[in-house]
Design a protein around this motif. Structure first.
Motif, PDB file in Angstrom:
ATOM      1  N   CYS A   1       0.826  -1.210   0.000  1.00  0.00           N
ATOM      2  CA  CYS A   1       0.000   0.000   0.000  1.00  0.00           C
ATOM      3  C   CYS A   1       0.860   1.261   0.000  1.00  0.00           C
ATOM      4  CB  CYS A   1      -0.940   0.004   1.206  1.00  0.00           C
ATOM      5  SG  CYS A   1      -2.239  -1.248   1.120  1.00  0.00           S
ATOM      6  N   GLU A   2       1.959   1.236   0.753  1.00  0.00           N
ATOM      7  CA  GLU A   2       2.855   2.394   0.780  1.00  0.00           C
ATOM      8  C   GLU A   2       3.436   2.662  -0.600  1.00  0.00           C
ATOM      9  OE1 GLU A   2       6.833   4.026   3.154  1.00  0.00           O
ATOM     10  OE2 GLU A   2       6.009   2.042   3.605  1.00  0.00           O
ATOM     11  N   LYS A   3       3.838   1.603  -1.283  1.00  0.00           N
ATOM     12  CA  LYS A   3       4.395   1.740  -2.631  1.00  0.00           C
ATOM     13  C   LYS A   3       3.373   2.348  -3.587  1.00  0.00           C
ATOM     14  CE  LYS A   3       6.366  -1.046  -6.397  1.00  0.00           C
ATOM     15  NZ  LYS A   3       6.721  -2.428  -6.824  1.00  0.00           N
ATOM     16  N   LYS A   4       2.131   1.889  -3.512  1.00  0.00           N
ATOM     17  CA  LYS A   4       1.084   2.403  -4.391  1.00  0.00           C
ATOM     18  C   LYS A   4       0.746   3.858  -4.065  1.00  0.00           C
ATOM     19  CE  LYS A   4       0.583  -1.199  -6.882  1.00  0.00           C
ATOM     20  NZ  LYS A   4       0.945  -1.163  -8.322  1.00  0.00           N
ATOM     21  N   LEU A   5       0.775   4.209  -2.796  1.00  0.00           N
ATOM     22  CA  LEU A   5       0.536   5.603  -2.410  1.00  0.00           C
ATOM     23  C   LEU A   5       1.583   6.524  -3.024  1.00  0.00           C
ATOM     24  CD1 LEU A   5      -0.522   5.512   1.356  1.00  0.00           C
ATOM     25  CD2 LEU A   5      -1.673   6.811  -0.448  1.00  0.00           C
ATOM     26  N   LYS A   6       2.833   6.110  -2.967  1.00  0.00           N
ATOM     27  CA  LYS A   6       3.918   6.937  -3.515  1.00  0.00           C
ATOM     28  C   LYS A   6       3.824   7.073  -5.029  1.00  0.00           C
ATOM     29  CE  LYS A   6       7.251   6.100   0.188  1.00  0.00           C
ATOM     30  NZ  LYS A   6       8.550   5.485   0.578  1.00  0.00           N
ATOM     31  N   ILE A   7       3.341   6.020  -5.684  1.00  0.00           N
ATOM     32  CA  ILE A   7       3.180   6.070  -7.145  1.00  0.00           C
ATOM     33  C   ILE A   7       2.015   6.978  -7.535  1.00  0.00           C
ATOM     34  CG2 ILE A   7       2.559   4.700  -9.188  1.00  0.00           C
ATOM     35  CD1 ILE A   7       4.070   2.361  -7.915  1.00  0.00           C
ATOM     36  N   GLU A   8       0.910   6.831  -6.832  1.00  0.00           N
ATOM     37  CA  GLU A   8      -0.303   7.593  -7.175  1.00  0.00           C
ATOM     38  C   GLU A   8      -0.207   9.056  -6.752  1.00  0.00           C
ATOM     39  OE1 GLU A   8      -3.083   6.582  -8.815  1.00  0.00           O
ATOM     40  OE2 GLU A   8      -2.153   4.635  -9.199  1.00  0.00           O
ATOM     41  N   PHE A   9       0.507   9.306  -5.643  1.00  0.00           N
ATOM     42  CA  PHE A   9       0.601  10.679  -5.122  1.00  0.00           C
ATOM     43  C   PHE A   9       2.067  11.018  -4.856  1.00  0.00           C
ATOM     44  CE2 PHE A   9      -3.477   8.882  -3.850  1.00  0.00           C
ATOM     45  CZ  PHE A   9      -4.372   9.806  -4.414  1.00  0.00           C
ATOM     46  N   PRO A  10       2.836  11.238  -5.926  1.00  0.00           N
ATOM     47  CA  PRO A  10       4.286  11.465  -5.782  1.00  0.00           C
ATOM     48  C   PRO A  10       4.650  12.756  -5.034  1.00  0.00           C
ATOM     49  CG  PRO A  10       3.555  11.876  -8.035  1.00  0.00           C
ATOM     50  CD  PRO A  10       2.409  11.273  -7.338  1.00  0.00           C
ATOM     51  N   ASN A  11       3.707  13.673  -4.902  1.00  0.00           N
ATOM     52  CA  ASN A  11       4.008  14.939  -4.239  1.00  0.00           C
ATOM     53  C   ASN A  11       3.842  14.896  -2.719  1.00  0.00           C
ATOM     54  OD1 ASN A  11       4.566  16.241  -6.701  1.00  0.00           O
ATOM     55  ND2 ASN A  11       2.382  16.692  -7.032  1.00  0.00           N
ATOM     56  N   LEU A  12       3.328  13.779  -2.211  1.00  0.00           N
ATOM     57  CA  LEU A  12       3.158  13.662  -0.760  1.00  0.00           C
ATOM     58  C   LEU A  12       4.510  13.428  -0.085  1.00  0.00           C
ATOM     59  CD1 LEU A  12      -0.049  11.432  -0.344  1.00  0.00           C
ATOM     60  CD2 LEU A  12       0.137  13.907  -0.074  1.00  0.00           C
ATOM     61  N   SER A  13       4.695  14.065   1.051  1.00  0.00           N
ATOM     62  CA  SER A  13       5.923  13.869   1.825  1.00  0.00           C
ATOM     63  C   SER A  13       5.832  12.545   2.581  1.00  0.00           C
ATOM     64  CB  SER A  13       6.114  15.011   2.816  1.00  0.00           C
ATOM     65  OG  SER A  13       5.076  15.012   3.788  1.00  0.00           O
ATOM     66  N   ASP A  14       6.943  12.089   3.120  1.00  0.00           N
ATOM     67  CA  ASP A  14       6.937  10.831   3.884  1.00  0.00           C
ATOM     68  C   ASP A  14       5.996  10.889   5.088  1.00  0.00           C
ATOM     69  OD1 ASP A  14       8.639   9.653   2.125  1.00  0.00           O
ATOM     70  OD2 ASP A  14      10.455   9.941   3.331  1.00  0.00           O
ATOM     71  N   PRO A  15       5.980  11.991   5.850  1.00  0.00           N
ATOM     72  CA  PRO A  15       5.018  12.065   6.959  1.00  0.00           C
ATOM     73  C   PRO A  15       3.568  12.002   6.476  1.00  0.00           C
ATOM     74  CG  PRO A  15       6.754  13.674   7.286  1.00  0.00           C
ATOM     75  CD  PRO A  15       6.934  13.142   5.899  1.00  0.00           C
ATOM     76  N   GLU A  16       3.289  12.637   5.330  1.00  0.00           N
ATOM     77  CA  GLU A  16       1.924  12.601   4.791  1.00  0.00           C
ATOM     78  C   GLU A  16       1.562  11.190   4.318  1.00  0.00           C
ATOM     79  OE1 GLU A  16       1.203  17.093   3.018  1.00  0.00           O
ATOM     80  OE2 GLU A  16       2.513  15.719   1.899  1.00  0.00           O
ATOM     81  N   ILE A  17       2.538  10.499   3.730  1.00  0.00           N
ATOM     82  CA  ILE A  17       2.321   9.103   3.312  1.00  0.00           C
ATOM     83  C   ILE A  17       1.979   8.247   4.531  1.00  0.00           C
ATOM     84  CG2 ILE A  17       3.484   7.009   2.489  1.00  0.00           C
ATOM     85  CD1 ILE A  17       2.784   8.753   0.196  1.00  0.00           C
ATOM     86  N   ALA A  18       2.717   8.457   5.621  1.00  0.00           N
ATOM     87  CA  ALA A  18       2.483   7.694   6.848  1.00  0.00           C
ATOM     88  C   ALA A  18       1.081   7.950   7.398  1.00  0.00           C
ATOM     89  CB  ALA A  18       3.533   8.043   7.897  1.00  0.00           C
ATOM     90  N   ASP A  19       0.629   9.215   7.303  1.00  0.00           N
ATOM     91  CA  ASP A  19      -0.707   9.560   7.784  1.00  0.00           C
ATOM     92  C   ASP A  19      -1.798   8.891   6.947  1.00  0.00           C
ATOM     93  OD1 ASP A  19       0.259  11.118   9.825  1.00  0.00           O
ATOM     94  OD2 ASP A  19       0.120  13.003   8.696  1.00  0.00           O
ATOM     95  N   GLU A  20      -1.584   8.824   5.626  1.00  0.00           N
ATOM     96  CA  GLU A  20      -2.598   8.265   4.731  1.00  0.00           C
ATOM     97  C   GLU A  20      -2.587   6.733   4.724  1.00  0.00           C
ATOM     98  OE1 GLU A  20      -4.896   9.838   3.251  1.00  0.00           O
ATOM     99  OE2 GLU A  20      -4.216  11.897   3.521  1.00  0.00           O
ATOM    100  N   LEU A  21      -1.447   6.160   5.055  1.00  0.00           N
ATOM    101  CA  LEU A  21      -1.285   4.712   4.939  1.00  0.00           C
ATOM    102  C   LEU A  21      -2.291   3.946   5.791  1.00  0.00           C
ATOM    103  CD1 LEU A  21       0.242   2.317   3.788  1.00  0.00           C
ATOM    104  CD2 LEU A  21       1.927   2.573   5.636  1.00  0.00           C
ATOM    105  N   GLU A  22      -2.494   4.377   7.013  1.00  0.00           N
ATOM    106  CA  GLU A  22      -3.414   3.660   7.901  1.00  0.00           C
ATOM    107  C   GLU A  22      -4.828   3.653   7.340  1.00  0.00           C
ATOM    108  OE1 GLU A  22      -4.936   3.678  12.560  1.00  0.00           O
ATOM    109  OE2 GLU A  22      -3.249   4.947  11.947  1.00  0.00           O
ATOM    110  N   ASN A  23      -5.249   4.793   6.786  1.00  0.00           N
ATOM    111  CA  ASN A  23      -6.582   4.896   6.205  1.00  0.00           C
ATOM    112  C   ASN A  23      -6.742   3.948   5.017  1.00  0.00           C
ATOM    113  OD1 ASN A  23      -9.197   5.922   5.668  1.00  0.00           O
ATOM    114  ND2 ASN A  23      -8.353   7.391   4.204  1.00  0.00           N
ATOM    115  N   ILE A  24      -5.741   3.922   4.140  1.00  0.00           N
ATOM    116  CA  ILE A  24      -5.773   3.037   2.971  1.00  0.00           C
ATOM    117  C   ILE A  24      -5.793   1.571   3.406  1.00  0.00           C
ATOM    118  CG2 ILE A  24      -4.445   2.232   0.970  1.00  0.00           C
ATOM    119  CD1 ILE A  24      -5.778   4.855   0.418  1.00  0.00           C
TER     120      ILE A  24
END
Length: 297
Positions: free
Chosen positions: A34-57
């Motif tokens: 899921c983390e990998k897909k988040l980074k691909i779909e939303f490349p402008n998100l920072s690592d902290p933002e990715i971490a925040d969204e990961l749990e929801n996904i």
């Protein structure tokens, strides 16, 4: 931050990708996937933002996985994957989690190829496959009827008493059998609608009421067995919600394409449909199809 609609869409995409991986994997790290897909779909998100969204996904993907498991349990089929008890967010293939025999594990991972093979069968071959499945599940004797036999494609006797436990034998005697009448539809895509079940239900009632025009086309041994009648409707596709509801009211058992595949991969003859090339196993579709040709059954 991404909005709820986008996260729901991404969760659905991830879920579908996982379940259509070729080949299906033994283990999937859902966190990493899921983390990998988040980074691909939303490349402008920072690592902290990715971490925040990961749990929801993750929660939305796991919700879909658990819904699939609930559906499979209701249908008496194995889900492709289940979540491990520990560590969290580790996805395990069903065969890997429950240590199924190597042959069954291989065929379970090939279920789409098996279904594709069944789709390529002639109508006659599919009827013979259904006959085989019913026989290995205890319906004996069993006869395929001739075409256009008042809506009945097969009839047989099911020795339900042999499957009772000691504690239930006072309710269902060990010698108790029921009459099975069934219809087969070789529809790979089109869903079965209520009108087809209503029509089949009428044929079942005719058997129960011993209508002359129907029972005269059925075997003598079947007609002489004075037993309750249960209808079984088998298709390669699926059933609409209305169809399922109507069948439950009419006491008709439905078997769809996923259930057919679940049964066939457990056949005692399944080893004949797998060949090895070196250390690699492959599904032998040609042998599989030949098994259910009229001259080979």
């Amino acid at each position: 931050m991404i909005n709820s609609s986008c996260s729901t869409t991404l969760a659905k995409k991830i879920y579908e990708e996982i379940f259509y991986l070729e080949p299906l994997q033994d283990k999937i790290d859902l966190d990493g996937y899921c983390e990998k897909k988040l980074k691909i779909e939303f490349p402008n998100l920072s690592d902290p933002e990715i971490a925040d969204e990961l749990e929801n996904i993750l929660e939305k993907v796991k919700f879909r996985i658990n819904k699939r498991k609930e559906y499979c349990e209701k249908q008496c089929i194995a889900p492709e994957y289940e979540l491990a008890e520990y560590p969290p967010n580790l996805l395990l293939h069903y065969s890997f989690k429950y240590n199924e025999p190597p042959l069954l594990s291989f065929l379970r991972k090939q279920n789409r190829q098996v279904l594709k093979g069944i789709n390529e069968m002639s109508w006659d071959s599919f009827e013979y496959l259904c006959k085989h499945l019913l026989e290995i599940n205890g319906v004996k004797p069993l006869t395929l009827t001739k075409r256009n036999q008042e809506g009945i494609d097969f009839c047989g006797l099911y020795d339900i008493g042999s499957y009772t436990t000691y504690s239930s034998s006072m309710i269902i005697p060990k010698t108790f059998t029921i009459k099975i009448v069934g219809q087969v539809k070789h529809y790979p895509i089109e869903k079965i609608k209520p009108r087809e079940i209503k029509s089949f239900s009428t044929y079942c009632d005719d058997v129960k009421n011993e209508k002359e025009r129907v029972i005269k086309k059925l075997p003598t041994w079947f007609n002489e067995a004075k037993r309750p009648v249960l209808g079984v409707f088998i298709t390669l596709s699926a059933f609409t919600r209305g169809t399922i509801g109507h069948s439950e009211n009419e006491w008709i058992v439905l078997r769809d394409g996923e259930q057919v595949v679940e049964d066939i991969i457990k056949s005692p003859y399944s080893e004949n449909w797998v060949k090895s090339i070196g250390e690699k196993l492959t599904f032998d579709k040609e042998s599989f199809l030949k098994s259910f040709e009229k001259n080979n059954t």
